[in-house]
Design an enzyme around this catalytic site. Structure first.
Site, short mmCIF file in Angstrom:
data_model
loop_
_atom_site.label_atom_id
_atom_site.label_comp_id
_atom_site.label_asym_id
_atom_site.label_seq_id
_atom_site.Cartn_x
_atom_site.Cartn_y
_atom_site.Cartn_z
N CYS A 102 0.84 -1.21 0.00
CA CYS A 102 0.00 0.00 0.00
C CYS A 102 0.88 1.26 0.00
O CYS A 102 1.73 1.43 0.87
CB CYS A 102 -0.94 0.00 1.20
SG CYS A 102 -2.03 1.43 1.16
N GLY A 205 -0.27 -6.59 -12.01
CA GLY A 205 -0.15 -5.25 -12.58
C GLY A 205 -0.58 -5.21 -14.03
O GLY A 205 -0.03 -5.91 -14.87
C1 LIG Z 1 -8.79 1.39 -5.36
C2 LIG Z 1 -7.68 0.43 -5.05
C3 LIG Z 1 -7.62 -0.18 -3.81
C4 LIG Z 1 -6.58 -1.08 -3.51
N1 LIG Z 1 -6.56 -1.69 -2.29
C5 LIG Z 1 -5.60 -2.61 -2.02
C6 LIG Z 1 -5.61 -3.35 -0.79
O1 LIG Z 1 -6.50 -3.20 0.06
N2 LIG Z 1 -4.61 -4.24 -0.59
C7 LIG Z 1 -3.61 -4.45 -1.52
O2 LIG Z 1 -2.72 -5.27 -1.29
N3 LIG Z 1 -3.61 -3.80 -2.70
C8 LIG Z 1 -4.57 -2.90 -2.97
N4 LIG Z 1 -4.59 -2.29 -4.18
C9 LIG Z 1 -3.61 -2.67 -5.20
C10 LIG Z 1 -4.20 -3.76 -6.14
O3 LIG Z 1 -4.51 -4.92 -5.43
C11 LIG Z 1 -3.20 -4.11 -7.25
O4 LIG Z 1 -2.00 -4.55 -6.66
C12 LIG Z 1 -2.90 -2.92 -8.16
O5 LIG Z 1 -4.08 -2.24 -8.51
C13 LIG Z 1 -2.16 -3.36 -9.43
O6 LIG Z 1 -2.88 -4.33 -10.13
P1 LIG Z 1 -3.81 -3.94 -11.41
O7 LIG Z 1 -2.93 -3.16 -12.37
O8 LIG Z 1 -4.25 -5.25 -11.96
O9 LIG Z 1 -4.90 -3.08 -10.88
C14 LIG Z 1 -5.59 -1.37 -4.48
C15 LIG Z 1 -5.67 -0.75 -5.73
C16 LIG Z 1 -6.68 0.13 -6.03
C17 LIG Z 1 -6.73 0.77 -7.39
#
Ligand SMILES: Cc1cc2nc3c(=O)[nH]c(=O)nc-3n(C[C@H](O)[C@H](O)[C@H](O)COP(=O)(O)O)c2cc1C
Length: 331
Positions: A102, A205
């Site tokens: 985070c 990602g």
């Molecule tokens: C709105 C939002 C909330 C997120 N909350 C968390 C979370 O609670 N815990 C966590 O490990 N990652 C959190 N992430 C990160 C996502 O799990 C993920 O690692 C990140 O969005 C990259 O993956 P993606 O490109 O497929 O979205 C959050 C991302 C977004 C956009």
């Protein structure tokens, strides 16, 4: 297939935790469409051990929402260990994940989330405390590539410590804390982390469809694919990614009617589980479902002015990508 302790993951494709997004209604809809494993959004270990009401509410699950992983954020090894023990005792979750990714200052400012990527000794103490306190459930950690260093070196150090302390798997989002969500996730840097350990690694990602999942898997060598934002408004993504990984041809994209029906079901679940706040959450969710469709800006405006479930339902029913029959259409 990936096995973590006694837990057999039903798929190598998993849904990442996302605060304010991957709530119970989201997960129930996703499961209908092919999602087979998800994480709850992160919860503060400190708030959990104090049995904070809002935190317990965030952890709401159901038997039909299994298997599911819970995720803890925090930086005090003792509190993290205690919270993990509580999660196991609840007997409602299949895995415990630790948040090392985070980037939000509210979290890193207290030394949690991605701030831990710069604290290998603290990381070890947290892993040790949790592993000691958890008897049965697998324990995993989800991290970014680094705090500022994008090479993957910092994540590799933490990954090795996780393996030494007995964690069962890791997930790596191919960006640093500093990058937040900018640029592209670096799958080659994820490979450096993958090469540093023997336990399973989930790459994460920018997976938005089958081809991007294949690219992540090929370039990073990851054992599993973790989907995040790509599933918002697109619960068909799991099916698409599973098929691509199996070498099967892509299925046609969902029609407007399929999207509408799924969104209406999502709305009903949200009203059922969060009656007071459903319309606020559903304003965002509704926009996700139609975001790449024609006249989505007009739909967004209408949805954002809806002040209850009925108005939202009406807006969803009346959304018309051709606008020919839309009541707001001038002619
Ligand atoms: C709105 C939002 C909330 C997120 N909350 C968390 C979370 O609670 N815990 C966590 O490990 N990652 C959190 N992430 C990160 C996502 O799990 C993920 O690692 C990140 O969005 C990259 O993956 P993606 O490109 O497929 O979205 C959050 C991302 C977004 C956009």
């Amino acid at each position: 297939m990936i096995r973590l302790k006694d837990f057999q993951l039903p798929s190598v494709v998993v849904q990442s935790p996302m605060a304010n997004c991957t709530d119970l209604p989201f997960r129930l809809i996703a499961r209908q469409k092919g999602m087979r494993f998800a994480y709850l959004e992160m919860v503060s270990a400190h708030a959990l051990v104090h049995e904070n009401r809002k935190t317990l509410e965030l952890m709401k699950s159901l038997p039909e929402d299994r298997p599911v992983g819970a995720q803890l954020v925090g930086c005090d090894p003792e509190v993290m260990g205690k919270a993990a023990q509580m999660i196991e005792a609840m007997d409602a979750y299949d895995l415990i994940d630790i948040n090392f990714g985070c980037p939000v200052p509210k979290v890193t400012g207290h030394g949690g989330g991605s701030a831990l990527l710069r604290e290998p000794q603290k990381a070890r103490e947290i892993f040790r405390s949790i592993v000691r306190n958890v008897k049965r459930l697998p324990v995993t950690v989800k991290m970014r590539l680094g705090y500022c260093d994008a090479s993957g070196q910092e994540a590799a150090v933490i990954a090795r410590i996780a393996e030494e302390e007995g964690l069962d798997a890791i997930a790596v989002h191919g960006r640093t804390r500093e990058q937040k969500y900018q640029g592209n996730a670096d799958y080659e840097a994820i490979r450096r982390v993958k090469d540093a350990v023997k336990i399973p690694v989930f790459g994460n990602g920018d997976v938005v469809d089958g081809p991007s999942a294949l690219r992540l898997k090929k370039v990073s060598g990851a054992d599993g694919v973790m989907i995040g934002r790509g599933a918002l408004g697109n619960p068909w993504i799991y099916r698409d990614v599973e098929r691509a990984l199996q070498g099967l041809p892509a299925l046609p994209a969902p029609t407007v009617e399929e999207r509408r029906q799924t969104l209406l079901e999502h709305l009903e679940l949200e009203i059922q589980h969060h009656p007071r706040s459903a319309h606020l959450q559903m304003r965002r969710v509704a926009c996700w479902y139609f975001k790449e469709m024609p006249h989505s800006a007009r739909f967004r405006e209408r949805v954002n002015s809806a002040s209850n479930g009925d108005e939202l339902r009406q807006a969803i029913l009346e959304y018309d990508p051709s606008l020919s029959r839309s009541p707001e259409s001038p002619g």
